[in-house]
Structure formats: C-alpha cells, structure tokens
Design a protein around this motif. Structure first.
Motif, PDB file in Angstrom:
ATOM      1  N   LEU A 132       0.875  -1.222  -0.013  1.00 26.31           N
ATOM      2  CA  LEU A 132      -0.144  -0.107   0.074  1.00 26.31           C
ATOM      3  C   LEU A 132       0.813   1.283  -0.018  1.00 26.31           C
ATOM      4  O   LEU A 132       0.393   2.259  -0.796  1.00 26.31           O
ATOM      5  N   LEU A 138       1.820   1.573  -3.457  1.00 27.42           N
ATOM      6  CA  LEU A 138       0.857   2.101  -4.495  1.00 27.42           C
ATOM      7  C   LEU A 138       0.479   3.525  -4.040  1.00 27.42           C
ATOM      8  O   LEU A 138       0.134   4.008  -5.002  1.00 27.42           O
ATOM      9  N   MET A 181      -5.165   6.887   2.287  1.00 32.31           N
ATOM     10  CA  MET A 181      -4.229   5.594   2.502  1.00 32.31           C
ATOM     11  C   MET A 181      -3.124   5.671   3.246  1.00 32.31           C
ATOM     12  O   MET A 181      -3.002   5.006   4.211  1.00 32.31           O
ATOM     13  N   ALA A 233       4.468  -9.778  -0.039  1.00 34.47           N
ATOM     14  CA  ALA A 233       3.125  -9.789  -0.853  1.00 34.47           C
ATOM     15  C   ALA A 233       2.943  -8.792  -1.759  1.00 34.47           C
ATOM     16  O   ALA A 233       1.810  -8.424  -2.201  1.00 34.47           O
ATOM     17  N   PRO A 275       2.744  -6.862  -4.971  1.00 40.49           N
ATOM     18  CA  PRO A 275       2.770  -7.173  -6.376  1.00 40.49           C
ATOM     19  C   PRO A 275       4.089  -6.507  -7.121  1.00 40.49           C
ATOM     20  O   PRO A 275       4.326  -5.377  -7.051  1.00 40.49           O
ATOM     21  N   PHE A 284       4.194  -5.720 -10.321  1.00 41.00           N
ATOM     22  CA  PHE A 284       4.132  -4.572 -11.506  1.00 41.00           C
ATOM     23  C   PHE A 284       4.004  -3.370 -10.589  1.00 41.00           C
ATOM     24  O   PHE A 284       4.312  -2.195 -11.351  1.00 41.00           O
ATOM     25  N   LEU A 285       3.971  -3.090  -9.298  1.00 43.98           N
ATOM     26  CA  LEU A 285       4.232  -1.881  -8.696  1.00 43.98           C
ATOM     27  C   LEU A 285       5.640  -1.196  -9.189  1.00 43.98           C
ATOM     28  O   LEU A 285       5.670  -0.053  -9.326  1.00 43.98           O
TER      29      LEU A 285
END
Lengths: 156, 553
Positions: free
Chosen positions: B251, B254, B298, B509, B511, B513-514
């Motif tokens: 997060l 992201l 977030m 955990a 991903p 692609f980030l």
C-alpha cells in the motif's frame, strides 16, 4: 494486494464522500450555471483603448434587468475609477489589462476575477444589498500593488 | 544494523543540507521583516522594498531550502539502503549540486539587486532580468542531474539484485524523482522557449496565458515534490523510531504511484478564476485534483495503523490506550507527529481551495498564505526539522546530546505555536477578504479594509507575534544545525552513533508490477495528454497578440 477490512471501510467512505463532493460541485456548475469567472475572448493588450467595448469603459444598461460594466485594470488603478450600479439587477463585468496581470476583486462578494493581458474575463453577479463596495487587486502587479483599489457604489 | 554511511556520501549529503539551511536562514529573516512591514512597525531603507523581500522569502524557502534539503535526505537514504555510491553516481551528484548552487546564486543576486521583484511565481508580463530565469533553469537542470544520478545508482542495484523489489526508501526516491522530472518539463519549456528569449530581448512578446499554464503544470506537482520526501519519513523512518514496522509495503508503494499519477494533470485548479481556459477543462482538472484524496487517505490510515499496532504491542489498552504508549519524549517522533497533525487542516483547506466555485471566495486572499504555511510551512518543514535532528549528527559522526534534544523540543513547540497563531490569523483575514502579497496598506482608510484587522485573532499584532516566534524558532534551529555540525562531541563507540532509522518493510506480498515504472510513466503521460492537450492547443492557436515586458516595481 491485501487491504485490511478497516482500510476498505475507510477508503470506501473516502471515495463515497469524494463522489458526493464532486457531484455537488458538478451539478452546481453545469446544471445551475455556477462557474468561476472566465471567458474565451481575446484582445490586443496594446490596443485595449481602441477596441470595443473597452474604447468606452463604464456602466451600460443592456436590457431591463441586465447591466454591463466594462473595466480596464492597469498599474495601479482601474478605469473608470468610480462607478454606480443598481442593486437587484444582474451585472455583467468585463475586464482586461493594458499591462501586467491584476485582479478585479469586489470584497464581500463572489466577484474575484483574474485580469490577464490579452484576455477578457467575464463574471455575472447581482448585488443584493446597496452600499459602497471596496474593489482591490489581489494579484501582485508591482510597487503600487497594495494601493490599487477603487469603490463601487450600489444604489437602490 | 547501525552502520554509518560512507564518508564521501556523507559529505555530499551534508553539503546539500547546509546550503538548504543557509537559504532557510535568509528566507526566514525575510519573513520576519514582512510581518513587521505589514504592521507598519518598520520602514525599509530606500534601496530595499517589500516585494524584493517577499520574492526572496518565497524563492529561498519554497524553492531553494526544500530542493537542497530533499536531495540531502534522498542521497543519505539511497546510500544507506542501496549501498555506497559508485564514482559515476557521486561525480554526477556533485555536478548537479554545483549547478544548483550557481543557479541559486544567480537568482539571488538578481533579486537583491532589485532586478527581479517578480515573486517566486514570476508571472509574465512582469519581466525580471534574464539571468533570474537562467538561474532558475540551472537549479532545475542541476536537480535533474542529481535525480538521474540517483536513478543510476538504483539501476546499478537492480542489475545486481535481479527479480528483487527495491527497498521501500529507494522505491519512494525513484517515484519522487520521476514526479519531479515530469513536472519540471513545464517550467523548462516555459523558461527556454518563452521567458529567456523574451527577457534577453530576442523576441518581443510573450504568450501570457500559456506561460501561466506551463507554470501551474509545474506548480502543483512542485508541492508534491516537497510532500513526498516528508511522506517517506512518515512511512519509512517513523515506524522505526516508535519501534514498529511499515504497515503494508504494497500500500505504501501503491500510494506513491497514485501520487505520481494524480498530482500533475491538475494545475488548472490554480487558475480557476482566469479567462482563456474553458470551464469544462477547469472542472476536469478539479476532478483529477480530488483523486489525490485516495492516496492521502491511504497514507493517513497506514500511519495511524502503525501507531496503533505498535502502541498495543507496548501494552496500550482500550480504545486509545495505545496513543499514550507512543514515544512522546523522543523529539524525532514528536516533531513529525505535530507535522502530521498540521496536515489535517492543511489538507482540508486544500480541498476547499480546489473546489471550483468555492475557489472564488479565497483565491489570492490571505487564506492562501495561511494554507501553504500549514502545508509546506509546517507538515513538510517540521518533518524536515525532525529529520535534521538525527540526520546531521549521523552525517557528522557526532552525538545527539541531551541539551540539543531539549533545545529541539523548544524549537518544534515554538514553531508550532508561531505557525498556529500566524496561519489562523491569515486564514481568517483571507475569509474576510484581505488580499495576499501586499505591503502595508489601509486602502486609503477604507472602513471595510480597516475592520479586517480588528478581530482578536485577525489582526496585525497576532500575525507579528506569530512571525516573531517563528523567527526565534528558526534561529534556534540554525543553532542546533551549527552545533551538531561542528561542536557536539564525536561519537566514539558504535552505540553512540546516531542511527539513520529505516523501518522493516515486508515486500513478500507486494505485486511486482508496482515497480514497473514504464506502466506508471505511461499512464501519467496519458492523463496529462487528456487534461492538457486541447486547452494548451487552444491557447497557442487562439492566442491574442503577446505582451511586452514590464518592470512595475
């Protein structure tokens, strides 16, 4: 990607409020015609005084309920410097600059217009209360920026 | 691992931070003069005027202090997390540093000599000396050289660690630099193709509306360039200080990616009340502006989750028991916590400012001045202060003594109080209608203008008291910087070394692609194209005759 349950609730709450906010802003803008000042008309900044309607600045009655106010901003004042408009009628303000960037801001109203050389800015506003309103420049324009002001008299 | 970073990298980082604080010293002194001039308490000698000081205040604090400090922080963190710089990275970083120093000096000289009282937004057709724009362009170019050398360091690391995600600090650094490079394109185009040829007289006129739009294409992501390094400290440094871990690696990454996407195609929300841009495009950019709320929420969630988890581990019970378990006596934490607290009203004010019609109420009033003093002036600046307390001792190999810790507490508390007084006063004055960026004025004794300053909080005295407290606080900070640089006792044992706190972050955990930057750069340019192509084409094709330059100061 793992989102904690509380984080999901928090973000959904955030996104829903976002949608509500934007809908209110959007509906009032496009359904109720509440836009900030703007306009797409242009003008030669060196020939403002020769170009209609700025060749004859001031107050003009357009029809029964609408008046037009044409204003020129310059370092460090406004032309014409004193105007009188009626309360309760729609006033269409049209402003431009002959030199640098200024603003045409009427204190205690929603009229807060950037005045950009080469562009004509437009705003419609109806004064509810008669009285004397302070007009000032709130975009830095030079050594006399803090004295650039005038007043508008709103009469019954 | 409490290892200190390489000596040469330390020198590089420290040089940036010290230049930053030199700018901070002059910039805050200008701020002090301003509150007293507005109060009519002092008169300047005739070779100096209010707008010259205001220009210096904005340029030195908002552009110079921030940029130098940020690169000092990023350099230290990159050396810490990815390892010592190679000779190429270090060499290019020094070139970037000197370019920025030369640029800053040029710009400052033009301001002091009175040839550039155009404020840090330098709106055309106010025309400064050509060297003012050349100086600014050099600062940007220098920052690019620095940015690319850090990216080079990252690429070297990636090649040696195939298929691994980079450490969170490095990831966030790369995101910040990508944001910065894309944002600066606007100002570089404006400087090279508009301002410099025009100011040196190679062309007669300038397209004013286009130059304003290019400025704000840069101007809004500029604030995120300040904010993201502060967020890096919030995400990566603070959890370590309180004894916790990063809440969620994925997060955190992201949110940084979303900041790249949604902080650039939004500049029109600074131009809502001006002509030359169709209402539709203004509104579209308002919508994109609001998207930044998602990564902001977030971030807020992640930080407070870290606080709660850590506080509960330390034995905090009940709904708020964890809150008392946080290390309030640790100035490294408390400073940043106060910074975060200021960002709550700061962020909310930002939503008001960007709200299309509501912008008319506050546009260019004192409210805006209050707004950026509780965004960049406190959340960002105070986070940088909180970093300074440990980063300078870390870089100089000196101890962080008890007396310095005490002074640091006084410094952040006074900064918070001064800012609270000054910015509250500015917000209220703005709502009443007082304009920003004005020297002392009563508008010829106009009653409305005089009444603005009659309030308990909204008066010149409150602002001057706030400003004076802020200046004392700034001088205290300079004292702390100097002492931790040259006078604090040297750390002799490993245990005495002041650490660079980097929290553990589990990328298990996360991903992959980030970290595929090309995806995000692609989407970013697509959003920019959607938000800007048509209105910018319109400004060029339907341009009025351009403006010649004016020196109205």
């Amino acid at each position: 990607m793992h989102f904690h349950r509380f984080e999901k609730i928090w973000l959904i709450f955030g996104m829903v409020s976002l949608i509500v906010f934007l809908s209110i802003v959007g509906v009032s803008a496009f359904a109720m015609d509440q836009h900030p000042s703007g306009g797409m008309d242009t003008i030669d900044p060196e020939k403002v005084e020769e170009t209609p309607p700025f060749d004859d600045p001031g107050v003009r009655q357009i029809d029964e309920d609408t008046y037009e106010v044409v204003m020129i901003a310059m370092a460090f004042g406004y032309e014409p410097s004193q105007i009188e408009v009626p309360a309760g009628k729609e006033i269409v303000f049209k402003v431009t600059s002959t030199d640098v960037t200024h603003s045409f801001t009427i204190v205690d109203t929603k009229v807060n217009m950037m005045v950009i050389p080469g562009q004509i800015n437009e705003k419609r506003y109806t004064f509810d209360e008669p009285g004397e309103y302070l007009v000032l420049c709130n975009e830095y324009c030079g050594a006399g920026h803090h004295v650039m002001s005038t007043t508008i008299k709103v009469v019954e | 691992m409490n290892s200190i970073i390489d000596k040469q990298d330390r020198k590089l980082a420290l040089s940036h931070i010290l230049v930053g604080y030199f700018a901070f010293l002059i910039g805050t002194f200008c701020g002090l003069l301003q509150v007293f001039i507005r109060n009519d308490a002092i008169e300047l000698p005739n070779w100096l005027d209010y707008y010259q000081i205001l220009t210096a205040h904005g340029v030195l604090l908002a552009l110079v202090f921030t940029t130098f400090f940020i690169f000092g922080f990023l350099i230290s963190g990159m050396s810490k997390t990815l390892g010592t710089f190679g000779p190429k990275t270090r060499g290019f970083s020094w070139i970037g540093f000197y370019l920025m120093v030369i640029g800053t000096t040029m710009t400052t000289v033009t301001i002091i000599s009175g040839q550039a009282s155009v404020l840090y937004t330098f709106y055309a057709p106010l025309q400064a000396s050509g060297w003012f724009y050349v100086g600014l362009a050099l600062v940007i170019v220098g920052s690019w050289v620095l940015g690319f050398s850090l990216i080079g360091h990252y690429i070297v690391w990636k090649k040696a660690h195939k298929k691994q995600l980079s450490p969170l600090f490095a990831f966030m650094t790369v995101a910040t630099i990508i944001l910065w490079v894309i944002a600066c394109l606007g100002i570089v185009v404006a400087a090279l193709f508009q301002f410099i040829p025009w100011a040196f007289g190679w062309v007669e006129t300038i397209n004013v509306e286009l130059s304003r739009s290019l400025f704000w294409y840069f101007g809004h992501p500029l604030v995120y360039f300040w904010l993201l390094p502060a967020y890096m400290a919030w995400y990566v440094v603070v959890p370590k200080i309180i004894g916790g871990k990063v809440f969620s690696d994925a997060l955190a990454r992201l949110s940084f990616v979303l900041f790249i996407l949604f902080s650039i195609p939004v500049g029109f929300h600074h131009q809502l009340t001006e002509p030359g841009i169709e209402s539709f495009w203004k509104f579209l950019q308002v919508v994109l502006t609001f998207m930044v709320i998602i990564p902001s929420l977030m971030t807020a969630f992640s930080l407070f989750a870290t606080f709660e988890i850590t506080g509960r581990k330390k034995g905090g019970r009940g709904l708020f028991g964890w809150f008392t378990k946080l290390p309030w006596r640790d100035v490294r934490f408390t400073s940043i916590f106060i910074a975060m607290a200021f960002f709550i009203p700061g962020g909310a004010g930002g939503i008001i400012n960007a709200s299309f019609q509501m912008n008319e109420v506050i546009h260019n009033t004192m409210w805006v001045v209050g707004h950026f003093h509780i965004t960049v002036g406190t959340p960002v600046a105070m986070t940088f202060m909180g970093i300074t307390f440990w980063l300078i001792p870390h870089l100089t190999g000196r101890k962080l003594t008890k007396s310095i810790k005490k002074l640091a507490f006084i410094q952040i508390i006074t900064w918070a109080i001064g800012m609270l007084l000054m910015s509250t006063s500015q917000h209220i004055l703005g709502l009443l209608g007082a304009p920003r960026r004005t020297s002392y004025t009563g508008y010829n004794g106009n009653n409305v203008a005089l009444e603005w300053f009659d309030g308990i909080l909204s008066n010149h005295v409150t602002m001057a008291i706030g400003g004076s407290i802020l200046f004392l606080s700034a001088m205290l900070l300079i004292y702390i910087v100097v002492i931790t640089c040259v006078a604090s006792p040297k750390a002799t044992t490993e245990a005495e070394l002041v650490e660079f706190p980097i929290a553990e972050s589990d990328p298990g955990a996360t991903p992959r692609f980030l970290e595929n930057w090309w995806i995000w750069i692609g989407i970013c340019f697509a959003l920019i194209a959607i938000a800007y192509t048509i209105p910018i084409m319109d400004m060029i094709q339907h341009a009025p005759p351009g403006s010649t330059g004016f020196q109205t100061w």
